[in-house]
Write a protein that holds these residues in place. Structure first.
Motif, PDB file in Angstrom:
ATOM      1  N   UNK A 157       0.813  -1.227   0.000  1.00  0.00           N
ATOM      2  CA  UNK A 157       0.000   0.000   0.000  1.00  0.00           C
ATOM      3  C   UNK A 157       0.840   1.267   0.000  1.00  0.00           C
ATOM      4  N   UNK A 158       2.111   1.160   0.266  1.00  0.00           N
ATOM      5  CA  UNK A 158       3.016   2.314   0.247  1.00  0.00           C
ATOM      6  C   UNK A 158       3.459   2.676  -1.161  1.00  0.00           C
ATOM      7  N   UNK A 159       3.278   1.767  -2.101  1.00  0.00           N
ATOM      8  CA  UNK A 159       3.839   1.939  -3.445  1.00  0.00           C
ATOM      9  C   UNK A 159       3.204   3.103  -4.197  1.00  0.00           C
ATOM     10  N   UNK A 160       4.029   3.868  -4.912  1.00  0.00           N
ATOM     11  CA  UNK A 160       3.473   4.945  -5.731  1.00  0.00           C
ATOM     12  C   UNK A 160       2.514   4.390  -6.781  1.00  0.00           C
ATOM     13  N   UNK A 161       1.547   5.140  -7.135  1.00  0.00           N
ATOM     14  CA  UNK A 161       0.541   4.867  -8.164  1.00  0.00           C
ATOM     15  C   UNK A 161      -0.460   3.797  -7.738  1.00  0.00           C
ATOM     16  N   UNK A 162       0.010   2.585  -7.410  1.00  0.00           N
ATOM     17  CA  UNK A 162      -0.969   1.532  -7.096  1.00  0.00           C
ATOM     18  C   UNK A 162      -1.348   1.468  -5.622  1.00  0.00           C
ATOM     19  N   UNK A 163      -0.573   2.092  -4.734  1.00  0.00           N
ATOM     20  CA  UNK A 163      -0.834   1.992  -3.296  1.00  0.00           C
ATOM     21  C   UNK A 163      -2.217   2.486  -2.904  1.00  0.00           C
ATOM     22  N   UNK A 164      -2.577   3.685  -3.359  1.00  0.00           N
ATOM     23  CA  UNK A 164      -3.906   4.230  -3.042  1.00  0.00           C
ATOM     24  C   UNK A 164      -4.997   3.382  -3.674  1.00  0.00           C
ATOM     25  N   UNK A 165      -4.754   2.958  -4.906  1.00  0.00           N
ATOM     26  CA  UNK A 165      -5.751   2.126  -5.587  1.00  0.00           C
ATOM     27  C   UNK A 165      -5.938   0.792  -4.866  1.00  0.00           C
ATOM     28  N   UNK A 166      -4.845   0.205  -4.368  1.00  0.00           N
ATOM     29  CA  UNK A 166      -4.955  -1.045  -3.611  1.00  0.00           C
ATOM     30  C   UNK A 166      -5.845  -0.860  -2.385  1.00  0.00           C
ATOM     31  N   UNK A 167      -5.604   0.216  -1.643  1.00  0.00           N
ATOM     32  CA  UNK A 167      -6.408   0.480  -0.443  1.00  0.00           C
ATOM     33  C   UNK A 167      -7.874   0.688  -0.802  1.00  0.00           C
ATOM     34  N   UNK A 168      -8.103   1.442  -1.862  1.00  0.00           N
ATOM     35  CA  UNK A 168      -9.465   1.733  -2.292  1.00  0.00           C
ATOM     36  C   UNK A 168     -10.189   0.458  -2.725  1.00  0.00           C
TER      37      UNK A 168
END
Length: 143
Positions: free
Chosen positions: A95-106
């Motif tokens: 979830x810390x990763x740029x670009x996909x981190x927020x999408x993963x959480x969402x």
């Protein structure tokens, strides 16, 4: 000082732009003896921010995210979904990763993944990232 770091880490983990790494490394260079406090505060702030994004995904499940243009778009969600399907809540270690981190959480929230397991995975992933940043920052300063 720690309050600034907390809010920077919190905002960075939401869908708002932010760069908690810069704040963390800046503070670590000023007060290196407080590395553990900095690590804990940054990790907690970033995890709580990730949980806000998770909750937004949970809400979008009910309300439909087509009404909220600021949420991760379908392309971002599509990139995050395979990881989520394969690893479940443990994919939130990234979830810390740029670009996909927020999408993963969402997407994890929209998929109704277990909250506690998701929280623990986010916490571990974010703590490892910040610990590595602090170690790398310390190594660079001491060269």
């Amino acid at each position: 000082m720690l309050v600034v770091l907390f809010f920077s880490a919190f905002v960075s983990a939401t869908l708002l732009p932010g760069s908690s790494e810069v704040v963390l490394l800046g503070l670590a260079s000023q007060v290196p003896e407080q590395w553990l406090s900095l690590l804990v505060v940054a990790t907690l702030g970033n995890t709580l921010g990730g949980l806000v994004t998770f909750a937004m995904g949970w809400g979008a499940f009910y309300f439909g995210n087509r009404h909220f243009s600021w949420l991760p778009n379908l392309n971002q969600q599509a990139k995050a979904k395979p990881c989520l399907v394969k690893y479940g809540a443990w994919s939130l270690l990234m979830s810390w990763a740029p670009v996909i981190g927020d999408a993963l959480c969402f997407v994890a929230g929209a998929a109704k993944l277990p909250v506690w397991q998701s929280t623990i995975a986010m916490l571990i992933g974010k703590a490892i990232r910040y610990a590595l940043l602090l170690a790398l920052g310390n190594a660079v300063v001491n060269i």
